[in-house]
Design a protein around this motif. Structure first.
Motif, short mmCIF file in Angstrom:
data_model
loop_
_atom_site.label_atom_id
_atom_site.label_comp_id
_atom_site.label_asym_id
_atom_site.label_seq_id
_atom_site.Cartn_x
_atom_site.Cartn_y
_atom_site.Cartn_z
N LYS A 59 0.83 -1.20 0.00
CA LYS A 59 0.00 0.00 0.00
C LYS A 59 0.86 1.26 0.00
O LYS A 59 0.57 2.24 -0.69
N PHE A 68 -6.57 -5.73 -4.66
CA PHE A 68 -6.57 -6.66 -3.53
C PHE A 68 -7.54 -7.78 -3.86
O PHE A 68 -8.75 -7.60 -3.80
N CYS A 80 -8.95 -5.03 4.05
CA CYS A 80 -9.11 -4.27 2.81
C CYS A 80 -9.60 -2.85 3.10
O CYS A 80 -9.09 -1.88 2.54
N CYS A 88 -10.87 -3.82 -5.17
CA CYS A 88 -11.01 -5.07 -4.42
C CYS A 88 -11.69 -6.08 -5.34
O CYS A 88 -12.81 -5.83 -5.80
#
Length: 243
Positions: A59, A68, A80, A88
C-alpha cells in the motif's frame, strides 16, 4: 488497456525457504518501473504466499493501481477497508486448491454479498470487482449487485486442449465482455494468460481494461528478469491492441 502484475509467486518463492527474499514489494517496484500500471495480490486465509505485512508495505510502495484479491471473509473485509486499495476483487477460495479454479457462483453468493459484503464497502471509495466466468446470468447479478468491474476468468481459454474448445471459450469471453460493457462495468481479465495466448485474447475480446498476469510472468522472469519480461508483455499488448 493496461497490465497489472500479480506478485503472489514472488512471495511463494520467498516463503519456500523462510527467508526474507525475494521481496514481493521490491518486485512490485521493478514491475512498475518497467511500465506495469499496477500490482495485484491475493491475501489468502492460509497466508500461503502474500502475508499481512506485505499488504501494508505494498500500500505504501505501489504508485499505480493496487488490486486486492480476496475471499469475502470478515477478516479480509476488515484488512481491505483499512488499507483502501483502488480495487477489491472478490474471488472464490478453496483451501485445498493450488490456485483459484473458477469464477464466483453468483446465485450462491448474491444474497450474502448484497446483505453483508457490499454494504461494508459503501462510502470507502474502493471499487468493487467480481471474478466471474463469462456466464450471462452471473454478469447480470453482478450488475444488480452494483459491482464496478468484472474480471473475466480466462483459465478455460488458456488451458483449452484443442482449437475448437479455445474458439468456443473465446466466443463466450467476447459475449461476456460486451454484456459487461453494456451494463457500464469495467471489463478486466485474468488467469492462465501468457506470452503465447495473450495476443489472441486481445484480438478477440473487446473492451479490456486491466489484464492481470502473475504465474506465467514470474516464471518467465526466472530466465529473463522482471524488467525484460514486463516490457515484453507490454510490447505484445501494444502490438495486439493496435493491429
Amino acid at each position: 488497456m493496461q497490465l497489472l502484475v500479480n506478485i503472489d509467486h514472488i512471495a511463494t518463492l520467498r516463503n519456500a525457504r523462510g527467508e526474507g527474499y525475494p521481496d514481493p514489494v521490491e518486485a512490485a517496484e521493478v514491475c512498475e518501473k518497467a511500465g506495469a500500471a499496477g500490482i495485484v495480490f491475493h491475501l489468502r486465509g492460509d497466508r500461503r504466499h502474500i502475508r499481512d505485512e506485505d499488504v501494508y508495505r505494498l500500500k505504501k510502495s505501489v504508485k499505480g493501481a493496487l488490486d486486492f484479491e480476496m475471499a469475502a471473509t470478515e477478516e479480509m473485509i476488515e484488512i481491505c477497508n483499512e488499507i483502501k486499495p483502488e480495487l477489491c476483487t472478490l474471488v472464490p477460495e478453496g483451501r485445498e486448491e493450488l490456485t483459484t479454479e473458477g469464477g464466483l457462483d453468483m446465485k450462491k453468493v448474491y444474497d450474502d454479498f448484497n446483505n453483508r459484503v457490499f454494504p461494508k464497502f459503501k462510502g470507502t471509495g474502493i471499487k468493487m470487482s467480481l471474478f466471474l466466468d463469462p456466464n450471462p446470468e452471473d454478469i447480470k447479478l453482478a450488475h444488480k449487485l452494483g459491482a464496478d468491474a468484472i474480471e473475466l476468468h480466462t483459465g478455460v481459454f488458456a488451458n483449452a486442449q484443442d482449437e475448437h474448445s479455445r474458439k468456443k471459450e473465446l466466443i463466450r469471453l467476447k459475449e461476456g465482455a460486451e454484456l459487461i460493457h453494456e451494463f457500464g462495468m469495467t471489463v478486466n481479465a485474468g488467469h492462465g494468460l501468457n506470452l503465447n495466448n495473450l495476443p489472441l485474447l486481445i484480438e478477440e475480446v473487446p473492451h479490456l481494461h486491466d489484464i492481470s498476469i502473475g504465474h506465467a510472468l514470474v516464471s518467465k522472469a526466472v530466465f529473463w528478469g522482471l524488467d525484460r519480461t514486463v516490457k515484453e508483455y507490454l510490447r505484445i499488448m501494444d502490438q495486439a491492441y493496435n493491429e
